[in-house]
Design a protein around this motif. Sequence first.
Motif, PDB file in Angstrom:
ATOM      1  N   LEU A 251      56.114 -49.039 -80.777  1.00  0.00           N
ATOM      2  CA  LEU A 251      57.232 -48.145 -80.450  1.00  0.00           C
ATOM      3  C   LEU A 251      56.704 -46.785 -79.996  1.00  0.00           C
ATOM      4  O   LEU A 251      57.231 -46.174 -79.047  1.00  0.00           O
ATOM      5  CB  LEU A 251      58.165 -47.987 -81.658  1.00  0.00           C
ATOM      6  CG  LEU A 251      58.942 -49.238 -82.068  1.00  0.00           C
ATOM      7  CD1 LEU A 251      59.594 -49.029 -83.441  1.00  0.00           C
ATOM      8  CD2 LEU A 251      60.017 -49.595 -81.017  1.00  0.00           C
ATOM      9  N   ARG A 252      55.649 -46.333 -80.660  1.00  0.00           N
ATOM     10  CA  ARG A 252      55.050 -45.056 -80.266  1.00  0.00           C
ATOM     11  C   ARG A 252      54.443 -45.171 -78.862  1.00  0.00           C
ATOM     12  O   ARG A 252      54.575 -44.265 -78.023  1.00  0.00           O
ATOM     13  CB  ARG A 252      53.999 -44.620 -81.289  1.00  0.00           C
ATOM     14  CG  ARG A 252      54.617 -44.139 -82.603  1.00  0.00           C
ATOM     15  CD  ARG A 252      53.574 -43.920 -83.705  1.00  0.00           C
ATOM     16  NE  ARG A 252      52.463 -43.100 -83.279  1.00  0.00           N
ATOM     17  CZ  ARG A 252      51.171 -43.462 -83.370  1.00  0.00           C
ATOM     18  NH1 ARG A 252      50.835 -44.639 -83.880  1.00  0.00           N
ATOM     19  NH2 ARG A 252      50.233 -42.660 -82.946  1.00  0.00           N
ATOM     20  N   GLU A 253      53.812 -46.304 -78.592  1.00  0.00           N
ATOM     21  CA  GLU A 253      53.226 -46.507 -77.253  1.00  0.00           C
ATOM     22  C   GLU A 253      54.315 -46.503 -76.168  1.00  0.00           C
ATOM     23  O   GLU A 253      54.150 -45.907 -75.106  1.00  0.00           O
ATOM     24  CB  GLU A 253      52.469 -47.844 -77.206  1.00  0.00           C
ATOM     25  CG  GLU A 253      51.158 -47.811 -77.952  1.00  0.00           C
ATOM     26  CD  GLU A 253      50.547 -49.203 -78.155  1.00  0.00           C
ATOM     27  OE1 GLU A 253      49.511 -49.285 -78.825  1.00  0.00           O
ATOM     28  OE2 GLU A 253      51.132 -50.203 -77.670  1.00  0.00           O
ATOM     29  N   ARG A 254      55.439 -47.193 -76.510  1.00  0.00           N
ATOM     30  CA  ARG A 254      56.529 -47.205 -75.511  1.00  0.00           C
ATOM     31  C   ARG A 254      57.078 -45.794 -75.288  1.00  0.00           C
ATOM     32  O   ARG A 254      57.348 -45.391 -74.142  1.00  0.00           O
ATOM     33  CB  ARG A 254      57.673 -48.140 -75.956  1.00  0.00           C
ATOM     34  CG  ARG A 254      57.271 -49.578 -76.227  1.00  0.00           C
ATOM     35  CD  ARG A 254      56.803 -50.305 -74.976  1.00  0.00           C
ATOM     36  NE  ARG A 254      56.315 -51.638 -75.333  1.00  0.00           N
ATOM     37  CZ  ARG A 254      57.044 -52.754 -75.194  1.00  0.00           C
ATOM     38  NH1 ARG A 254      58.260 -52.705 -74.706  1.00  0.00           N
ATOM     39  NH2 ARG A 254      56.526 -53.914 -75.527  1.00  0.00           N
ATOM     40  N   ALA A 255      57.241 -45.058 -76.382  1.00  0.00           N
ATOM     41  CA  ALA A 255      57.753 -43.688 -76.241  1.00  0.00           C
ATOM     42  C   ALA A 255      56.788 -42.847 -75.416  1.00  0.00           C
ATOM     43  O   ALA A 255      57.200 -42.086 -74.527  1.00  0.00           O
ATOM     44  CB  ALA A 255      57.978 -43.073 -77.621  1.00  0.00           C
TER      45      ALA A 255
ATOM     46  N   VAL B 240      52.501 -38.796 -80.247  1.00  0.00           N
ATOM     47  CA  VAL B 240      53.815 -39.311 -80.669  1.00  0.00           C
ATOM     48  C   VAL B 240      53.714 -39.754 -82.109  1.00  0.00           C
ATOM     49  O   VAL B 240      52.805 -40.507 -82.469  1.00  0.00           O
ATOM     50  CB  VAL B 240      54.262 -40.506 -79.788  1.00  0.00           C
ATOM     51  CG1 VAL B 240      55.619 -41.030 -80.252  1.00  0.00           C
ATOM     52  CG2 VAL B 240      54.282 -40.119 -78.317  1.00  0.00           C
ATOM     53  N   LYS B 241      54.619 -39.246 -82.928  1.00  0.00           N
ATOM     54  CA  LYS B 241      54.667 -39.750 -84.307  1.00  0.00           C
ATOM     55  C   LYS B 241      55.994 -40.461 -84.520  1.00  0.00           C
ATOM     56  O   LYS B 241      56.953 -40.298 -83.746  1.00  0.00           O
ATOM     57  CB  LYS B 241      54.486 -38.604 -85.298  1.00  0.00           C
ATOM     58  CG  LYS B 241      55.662 -37.651 -85.356  1.00  0.00           C
ATOM     59  CD  LYS B 241      55.595 -36.749 -86.594  1.00  0.00           C
ATOM     60  CE  LYS B 241      56.876 -35.921 -86.690  1.00  0.00           C
ATOM     61  NZ  LYS B 241      56.956 -35.093 -87.882  1.00  0.00           N
ATOM     62  N   TRP B 242      56.023 -41.279 -85.578  1.00  0.00           N
ATOM     63  CA  TRP B 242      57.270 -41.976 -85.923  1.00  0.00           C
ATOM     64  C   TRP B 242      57.764 -41.433 -87.250  1.00  0.00           C
ATOM     65  O   TRP B 242      57.037 -41.437 -88.248  1.00  0.00           O
ATOM     66  CB  TRP B 242      57.014 -43.489 -86.048  1.00  0.00           C
ATOM     67  CG  TRP B 242      58.292 -44.251 -86.241  1.00  0.00           C
ATOM     68  CD1 TRP B 242      58.854 -44.620 -87.430  1.00  0.00           C
ATOM     69  CD2 TRP B 242      59.179 -44.691 -85.230  1.00  0.00           C
ATOM     70  NE1 TRP B 242      60.041 -45.261 -87.206  1.00  0.00           N
ATOM     71  CE2 TRP B 242      60.276 -45.324 -85.865  1.00  0.00           C
ATOM     72  CE3 TRP B 242      59.166 -44.601 -83.818  1.00  0.00           C
ATOM     73  CZ2 TRP B 242      61.331 -45.884 -85.155  1.00  0.00           C
ATOM     74  CZ3 TRP B 242      60.227 -45.160 -83.115  1.00  0.00           C
ATOM     75  CH2 TRP B 242      61.292 -45.793 -83.778  1.00  0.00           C
TER      76      TRP B 242
ATOM     77  N   ALA C  51      62.794 -42.537 -85.529  1.00  0.00           N
ATOM     78  CA  ALA C  51      62.652 -42.134 -84.129  1.00  0.00           C
ATOM     79  C   ALA C  51      61.215 -41.721 -83.812  1.00  0.00           C
ATOM     80  O   ALA C  51      60.473 -41.274 -84.674  1.00  0.00           O
ATOM     81  CB  ALA C  51      63.596 -40.961 -83.817  1.00  0.00           C
ATOM     82  N   ALA C  52      60.869 -41.896 -82.536  1.00  0.00           N
ATOM     83  CA  ALA C  52      59.590 -41.390 -82.031  1.00  0.00           C
ATOM     84  C   ALA C  52      59.788 -39.921 -81.694  1.00  0.00           C
ATOM     85  O   ALA C  52      60.803 -39.536 -81.115  1.00  0.00           O
ATOM     86  CB  ALA C  52      59.171 -42.169 -80.791  1.00  0.00           C
ATOM     87  N   ARG C  53      58.825 -39.129 -82.123  1.00  0.00           N
ATOM     88  CA  ARG C  53      58.923 -37.688 -81.875  1.00  0.00           C
ATOM     89  C   ARG C  53      57.613 -37.183 -81.287  1.00  0.00           C
ATOM     90  O   ARG C  53      56.543 -37.617 -81.719  1.00  0.00           O
ATOM     91  CB  ARG C  53      59.206 -36.944 -83.187  1.00  0.00           C
ATOM     92  CG  ARG C  53      60.549 -37.332 -83.790  1.00  0.00           C
ATOM     93  CD  ARG C  53      60.690 -36.862 -85.235  1.00  0.00           C
ATOM     94  NE  ARG C  53      61.669 -37.703 -85.933  1.00  0.00           N
ATOM     95  CZ  ARG C  53      62.976 -37.520 -85.868  1.00  0.00           C
ATOM     96  NH1 ARG C  53      63.485 -36.527 -85.167  1.00  0.00           N
ATOM     97  NH2 ARG C  53      63.794 -38.341 -86.498  1.00  0.00           N
ATOM     98  N   ALA C  54      57.743 -36.323 -80.332  1.00  0.00           N
ATOM     99  CA  ALA C  54      56.544 -35.715 -79.750  1.00  0.00           C
ATOM    100  C   ALA C  54      56.024 -34.653 -80.706  1.00  0.00           C
ATOM    101  O   ALA C  54      56.789 -33.822 -81.196  1.00  0.00           O
ATOM    102  CB  ALA C  54      56.890 -35.076 -78.397  1.00  0.00           C
TER     103      ALA C  54
ATOM    104  N   LEU D  22      63.200 -40.180 -79.447  1.00  0.00           N
ATOM    105  CA  LEU D  22      63.713 -41.486 -78.985  1.00  0.00           C
ATOM    106  C   LEU D  22      63.886 -42.383 -80.203  1.00  0.00           C
ATOM    107  O   LEU D  22      62.919 -42.686 -80.913  1.00  0.00           O
ATOM    108  CB  LEU D  22      62.718 -42.122 -78.014  1.00  0.00           C
ATOM    109  CG  LEU D  22      62.665 -41.517 -76.606  1.00  0.00           C
ATOM    110  CD1 LEU D  22      61.431 -42.042 -75.865  1.00  0.00           C
ATOM    111  CD2 LEU D  22      63.942 -41.844 -75.848  1.00  0.00           C
ATOM    112  N   SER D  23      65.134 -42.779 -80.440  1.00  0.00           N
ATOM    113  CA  SER D  23      65.410 -43.623 -81.614  1.00  0.00           C
ATOM    114  C   SER D  23      64.927 -45.046 -81.343  1.00  0.00           C
ATOM    115  O   SER D  23      64.637 -45.417 -80.191  1.00  0.00           O
ATOM    116  CB  SER D  23      66.904 -43.646 -81.914  1.00  0.00           C
ATOM    117  OG  SER D  23      67.572 -44.388 -80.911  1.00  0.00           O
TER     118      SER D  23
END
Lengths: 298, 759
Positions: free
Chosen positions: B549-553, B564-566, B570-573, B583-584
């Motif tokens: 998910l982090r890679e996609r974000a 990017v952390k989770w 949600a993924a957060r910069a 991004l949820s």
Amino acid sequence: MNGSGYEAPRTVEETVTLLQQANGAARVLAGGTDLLAQMKMGMTSPALLIDVKKIPELASIEQTADGGFRIGAAVCGAALAEHAALVAAWPGIVEAARLIGSEQIQGRASLGGNLCNGSPAADSVPALIAAGATCTIAGPGGTRSVAVEDVITAPGKTCLATGELVVDFRLPPRPDGSDARAAKAGDAYLRMIPRSEMDIAIVGAGVSLTLDEAGVCTAARVGLGAVAATPLRVDAAAAALIGTTLDDAALAAAGEAASAAARPIDDKRGTIAYRKQVAGVLTRRAAKIALARAGGNG
Amino acid sequence: MATAEVDQQKKFKWIGTRPVRPDGLDKVRGRANYGADHALPGMIWGKVLRSPHAHARIVSIDTSKAEAMEGVHAVITAADLPEILSEESKIGEGPTNFRDLSHNVIAREKALYHGHAVAAVAATTSAIAQQALEAIQVEYEVLPHVLEGDDAQAPDAPILHDDLFTKGVEPRPTRPSNVASRTEMGRGDAEAGLAKADHVITRSFRTKAVHQGYIEPHAVVATLGEDGRATVWASSQGHFMIRAYCAKLLGMDQSQIKVIPAEIGGGFGGKTTVYLEPLAIALSGKAGRPVKMVMSREEVFRATGPASATRIELRMGCTKDGKLTGAHARLEYEAGAFPGSPVGAAVMTLFAPYDIDGCLAEGYDIVVNKCKVAAYRAPGAPMAAYAVETVVDELAEKCGIDPIEFRLQNASREGTQSAFGPKFKRIGNIETLEAAKAHPHYSAPLGPNQGRGVASGFWFNGGMQSSATVQVADDGTICVVSGNPDIGGSRASLAMMAAEEFGIDVKLVDPQIADTSVVGFSDLTGGSRVTFATGMAVVDACRDVIRQLRERAASIWGIEVDAVKWSDGAARATNGDAGLEPLSLRDIALKAARTGGPISGRASLTARGVGMAFAVHICDVEVDPETGKVDVVRYTTVQDAGRAIHPSYVEGQMQGGAAQGIGWALNEEYIYDADGKMENPGFLDYRMPVASDLPMIDTVIVEVPNPTHPYGVRGVGEVPIVPPIPAVVNAVHAATGVRITELPLSPPRVLAAMDARRN
């Protein structure tokens, strides 16, 4: 349990005819809580089941003109408990019937079935014996009245002949206890089981007694279950109570008489020594409860 | 393996809460599908013919009359199954030999117990199958039998297996024996330790076989097609176990068998092996139709595995100020007809709660002409605890020391050298004892004829192999797929751990138990291991997904994945790139097709770092002095759960274990007649407690987190059955003054002991 026919007659006469025609191949079905289990286990496979729950005399409770009760043989335990006058007069019989099985079983299991199954451990039978109950037996030759203690003749065997069925139980009148100076009566039933419910008695004891206005026991009857091949009436235990105020010595004597009368076997449910000993304990304890219910100084 | 630890002090959103279990509604509404609920078109019914003798040579079996009957599609005997060579199995719970397992499923040359399967039929109706069984003619040569472990060791005892020579003794025996093996375990010098003691107690204990008493009898539907492929629907503690055992016993490849797990109506260790499944497959193959088999309750009692009957001789000693100095135990456990009692586990657990310089336990595994034992919740430990914990009670009494204080003085703790090998890591033995001592129950006043007992218990817990996959749907919901039948609320716990990992509502997680063809191999549900080990696999699979998910974000945002952390769903910069709204899970899932396709994660692992479990139970009884009837009037269980993921199901395990142990103590026992036929194969005379027999069982969950599990989990399912027997027996002693060394404490036995003391 295949291949059984089923009839649900509306009268005792029809039932007797069906029983006669089947010539021993039919079984009377009241609640069925013993019979159906035995059929499932392959112990019996009757050709015909005769459901007697639709016969009015077998399905009703009445107070009789003499102040006693007539209880239809197919009345279930839950219905006994809902009859306030019966509960007031004979709490020991009702509590005995109520010990049979679970709530679901209580909606089915009857006094007639409990007696005719012929088990020496039947819970309601010692209480009925203590009460001096008789049962009305109908058959091809008419009806007869038999004391409850004379019905079971051996484990699984009764005195009923082919074509006969138990129609009802008759309980004698009781002093009503409304006059504090008059005679009073009480009954009680206790059983020993290793659990708190859902079990079969290792020992059962029913006691019924009548006290005069001075609190002296004028009449007593004692019934025992699961301590012999048939439920027992123990006159020696009753005699130990009569003429006393149920003081400790009288209770001890009644207990000893009950232990002495017990003729149990060793089996998976209990030992001879244990059953004899506990027959005495439960007789004493049931007598004390009956005494309290009769308003005595228990 | 889940290596990254969660901060043990962290506040959790889901862990430790009590959401409604995902499988709950179907179960209470009767919609859940258990073993016997499955049906297929064209299905026929299988039944088993069982030996009427406890020990007999099978001279011949004539199935011709049964085969000729209208409606009979197949009849099988051992001749229809391959002969299996002796080979130790590691599949189930506890030691098993494949040849023995095969012979237990269907007798080959000898019937070794009353109820042993000798043939099976499949017919269009259950009634026809029953009639066909009666038409099978078996000629038996009845052999002398032996029912008790003591008798089985006599020099002239009938020998069950001509090729069984006692293992673990030197020199190697030259004559076959009913003693399958001798094992020993210990630390220091037991005799020297006992010699140092001021008080030494020597006692001999006996316990009877008891059944797990699961509500659901064994049930299976199986098909075996012309292509040699089988599908099996069955209720068990492990569908991979069924696949492996059936493949071995039928000479098939595991890839030819698919096992679909049904809901399980209780197992407690008793469903960690096979009985009907290989027969159903063989019958189906012969009949060309799906075959359904369901045991009756009577068959469950006569032919499935109870816990061992045991005899234990124990000597324990302490100084006058209460320091345990030495202990020696000899444990004889009946295995039933084939070797494999849990005496090895008993030998290992016996002294675990205590730090004793010199202790030695010798275990003997003994075969008798009774049904083969199976695992039952902490296999082997409750009987051993009965011996040790009642003797500890007696030693504490001799020293005039409070029984919990005595245990605290001698308690094993982190760093203590265990008698079974390792030094204890972080354990909660002291913490549970202290919680028990502080509980209001422990100091509450008692009424007449009442007494209070306490006892400790220990269980290793299991790790073993587990697999999980985690799939993300394009609406951002999660499916967690694992391979362990849910026997105690594990779906709920797995879903909660996944929700915690993702930071999403647990309602968005759908935990599923998949068949053998869908999910990776998983060892069976046993050893209190699923929430621990399968939980680890789920956490690893979730972290696999979160990485993706982090890679996609990162790719959506066009930044480095490290930036990017989770968190919180949600993924957060991380370096606060302006305008990059989080991004949820749902946002990323919706875009999955354009960012690399479906997102799923997987993990398969061997779980290490098992957290061992300790429990202390407090029991108050009231004993009727004239009838010997024991009523449990108050009961409190205190247990280290590591961390309770869903506390309700931890409490349920604690209460259930206590209830089963109380039944074992008071009234449960297999009763055999002289011919080796069980006399009480039903719940009327096999007396498990009913609800009204027990008080509300109070629970205190102690949490000493297991440092190697991402959420601190220790297994919780087994240790609660270890303390109840001695807790009850010690309470009966406190109430009556008698120490009863033989189970069960049925009213006749208790009254006789009280009478003997009074006279």
